[in-house]
Design an enzyme around this catalytic site. Sequence first.
Site, PDB file in Angstrom:
ATOM      1  N   SER A   8      31.852  17.554  26.686  1.00  0.00           N
ATOM      2  CA  SER A   8      31.720  18.628  27.666  1.00  0.00           C
ATOM      3  C   SER A   8      30.386  18.492  28.398  1.00  0.00           C
ATOM      4  CB  SER A   8      31.797  19.988  26.976  1.00  0.00           C
ATOM      5  OG  SER A   8      31.468  20.977  27.919  1.00  0.00           O
ATOM      6  N   HIS A  33      35.066  16.503  30.102  1.00  0.00           N
ATOM      7  CA  HIS A  33      35.487  17.902  30.103  1.00  0.00           C
ATOM      8  C   HIS A  33      34.500  18.684  30.966  1.00  0.00           C
ATOM      9  CE1 HIS A  33      37.512  21.470  28.428  1.00  0.00           C
ATOM     10  NE2 HIS A  33      36.308  22.037  28.417  1.00  0.00           N
ATOM     11  N   ASP A  35      33.494  22.319  32.571  1.00  0.00           N
ATOM     12  CA  ASP A  35      33.660  23.769  32.426  1.00  0.00           C
ATOM     13  C   ASP A  35      33.216  24.494  33.683  1.00  0.00           C
ATOM     14  OD1 ASP A  35      34.565  24.022  29.647  1.00  0.00           O
ATOM     15  OD2 ASP A  35      32.615  23.151  29.151  1.00  0.00           O
ATOM     16  N   MET A  37      32.791  28.138  35.305  1.00  0.00           N
ATOM     17  CA  MET A  37      32.732  29.568  34.941  1.00  0.00           C
ATOM     18  C   MET A  37      32.281  30.385  36.142  1.00  0.00           C
ATOM     19  SD  MET A  37      30.649  29.168  31.393  1.00  0.00           S
ATOM     20  CE  MET A  37      31.112  27.961  30.148  1.00  0.00           C
ATOM     21  N   HIS A  66      38.312  22.618  33.074  1.00  0.00           N
ATOM     22  CA  HIS A  66      38.635  23.864  32.365  1.00  0.00           C
ATOM     23  C   HIS A  66      38.123  25.027  33.201  1.00  0.00           C
ATOM     24  CE1 HIS A  66      37.693  26.432  28.508  1.00  0.00           C
ATOM     25  NE2 HIS A  66      38.650  26.970  29.248  1.00  0.00           N
ATOM     26  N   MET A  68      37.379  28.682  33.853  1.00  0.00           N
ATOM     27  CA  MET A  68      37.190  30.008  33.245  1.00  0.00           C
ATOM     28  C   MET A  68      36.866  30.946  34.391  1.00  0.00           C
ATOM     29  SD  MET A  68      35.115  28.624  29.947  1.00  0.00           S
ATOM     30  CE  MET A  68      34.908  27.037  30.749  1.00  0.00           C
ATOM     31  N   MET A 137      41.021  27.710  22.419  1.00  0.00           N
ATOM     32  CA  MET A 137      39.581  28.002  22.384  1.00  0.00           C
ATOM     33  C   MET A 137      39.187  28.328  20.940  1.00  0.00           C
ATOM     34  SD  MET A 137      38.507  27.461  25.381  1.00  0.00           S
ATOM     35  CE  MET A 137      36.806  27.848  24.928  1.00  0.00           C
ATOM     36  N   GLY A 142      32.594  30.775  27.518  1.00  0.00           N
ATOM     37  CA  GLY A 142      31.436  31.267  28.270  1.00  0.00           C
ATOM     38  C   GLY A 142      30.156  30.512  27.978  1.00  0.00           C
ATOM     39  N   GLY A 144      28.216  27.144  25.606  1.00  0.00           N
ATOM     40  CA  GLY A 144      28.231  26.049  24.648  1.00  0.00           C
ATOM     41  C   GLY A 144      27.417  26.462  23.428  1.00  0.00           C
ATOM     42  N   GLY A 145      27.508  25.661  22.388  1.00  0.00           N
ATOM     43  CA  GLY A 145      26.650  25.842  21.227  1.00  0.00           C
ATOM     44  C   GLY A 145      27.016  26.984  20.296  1.00  0.00           C
ATOM     45  N   ASP A 175      38.555  23.365  21.860  1.00  0.00           N
ATOM     46  CA  ASP A 175      37.345  23.511  22.668  1.00  0.00           C
ATOM     47  C   ASP A 175      36.424  24.564  22.075  1.00  0.00           C
ATOM     48  OD1 ASP A 175      35.470  23.426  24.645  1.00  0.00           O
ATOM     49  OD2 ASP A 175      36.747  24.291  26.210  1.00  0.00           O
ATOM     50  N   GLY A 176      35.264  24.099  21.591  1.00  0.00           N
ATOM     51  CA  GLY A 176      34.232  25.014  21.114  1.00  0.00           C
ATOM     52  C   GLY A 176      33.820  24.753  19.676  1.00  0.00           C
ATOM     53  N   GLY A 197      30.594  19.459  23.185  1.00  0.00           N
ATOM     54  CA  GLY A 197      29.463  19.558  24.090  1.00  0.00           C
ATOM     55  C   GLY A 197      28.153  19.340  23.363  1.00  0.00           C
TER      56      GLY A 197
HETATM   57  C1  DX5 Z   1      32.937  27.089  26.277  1.00  0.00           C
HETATM   58  C2  DX5 Z   1      33.350  25.825  26.979  1.00  0.00           C
HETATM   59  C3  DX5 Z   1      33.258  24.613  26.116  1.00  0.00           C
HETATM   60  C4  DX5 Z   1      31.852  24.274  25.703  1.00  0.00           C
HETATM   61  C5  DX5 Z   1      31.891  23.567  24.398  1.00  0.00           C
HETATM   62  O1  DX5 Z   1      33.243  28.156  27.069  1.00  0.00           O
HETATM   63  O2  DX5 Z   1      34.695  25.912  27.412  1.00  0.00           O
HETATM   64  O3  DX5 Z   1      33.885  23.491  26.709  1.00  0.00           O
HETATM   65  O4  DX5 Z   1      31.206  23.463  26.652  1.00  0.00           O
HETATM   66  O5  DX5 Z   1      30.611  23.424  23.950  1.00  0.00           O
HETATM   67  P1  DX5 Z   1      30.250  23.213  22.416  1.00  0.00           P
HETATM   68  O6  DX5 Z   1      30.925  21.929  21.985  1.00  0.00           O
HETATM   69  O7  DX5 Z   1      28.762  23.132  22.439  1.00  0.00           O
HETATM   70  O8  DX5 Z   1      30.783  24.391  21.669  1.00  0.00           O
HETATM   71 ZN    ZN Z   2      35.767  24.025  28.015  1.00  0.00          ZN
END
Ligand code: DX5
Ligand code: ZN
Length: 218
Positions: A8, A33, A35, A37, A66, A68, A137, A142, A144-145, A175-176, A197
């Site tokens: 990601s 990937h 994201d 938002m 993706h 959002m 999900m 929203g 990462g991490g 994802d996540g 990510g």
């Molecule tokens: C969250 C995103 C994910 C995110 C994943 O809303 O859709 O794709 O980047 O990040 P990690 O792997 O750090 O959870």
């Molecule tokens: Zn994502």
Amino acid sequence: MNNLIAPSVLAADFANLQRDIEIVNNSEADWFHIDIMDGVFVPNISFGMPVLQAIAKHAKKTIDVHLMIVDPDRYIQTFADLGADILTVHYEACTHLHRTVQAIKAAGMKAGVALNPHTPIAVLEDIITDLDLVCIMSVNPGFGGQSFIENTYKKVSQLKNLIEFSKTTCHIEIDGGVTNKNANPLIEVGANVLVAGSFVFKSEDPTATIAELKNIVT
Ligand code: DX5
Ligand code: ZN
């Protein structure tokens, strides 16, 4: 199906974006990937079209977008033009999901649907045969991490059963919070696309981390 790794870009170093894109290009990763938002569907704003355009200029692998965002129908053609290969919309953001999915395919992309952690797999019963990908999900979208939600395993099994029962094929993407701790069990229950990510880009050696995830099946 072979497991696919989709780093990601949200967790990349935006001041060194081209360097991080090249790391993924030259790694065992399968997809990018991306994201997107909007600060409305999720409580964060990531990046938009100009940044995706810059990424697409250098990316040599499948671009998995993706969304959002609310009302994703407004931007389907835009994302096709920007080079998205797969466009995933949220079930929770689409009143006329069937129409949205058909529009994504008509624009020449593969169609995915993402489900928030609280949304049951059963809502996909009447659309699963139209989908190329379901994104489960494993965190609230929203940011990462975040930490992986354990209930995800159950949902993966349920989705796998639904896909088999419906005599169709469809990627199962997670994802996540994906790490080397949950990657193998996720694949064992039926996932075949792992988005990662922070685990990739915050590691000392992203190339080696991608390789580790790619070859994790024991
Ligand atoms: C969250 C995103 C994910 C995110 C994943 O809303 O859709 O794709 O980047 O990040 P990690 O792997 O750090 O959870
Ligand atoms: Zn994502």
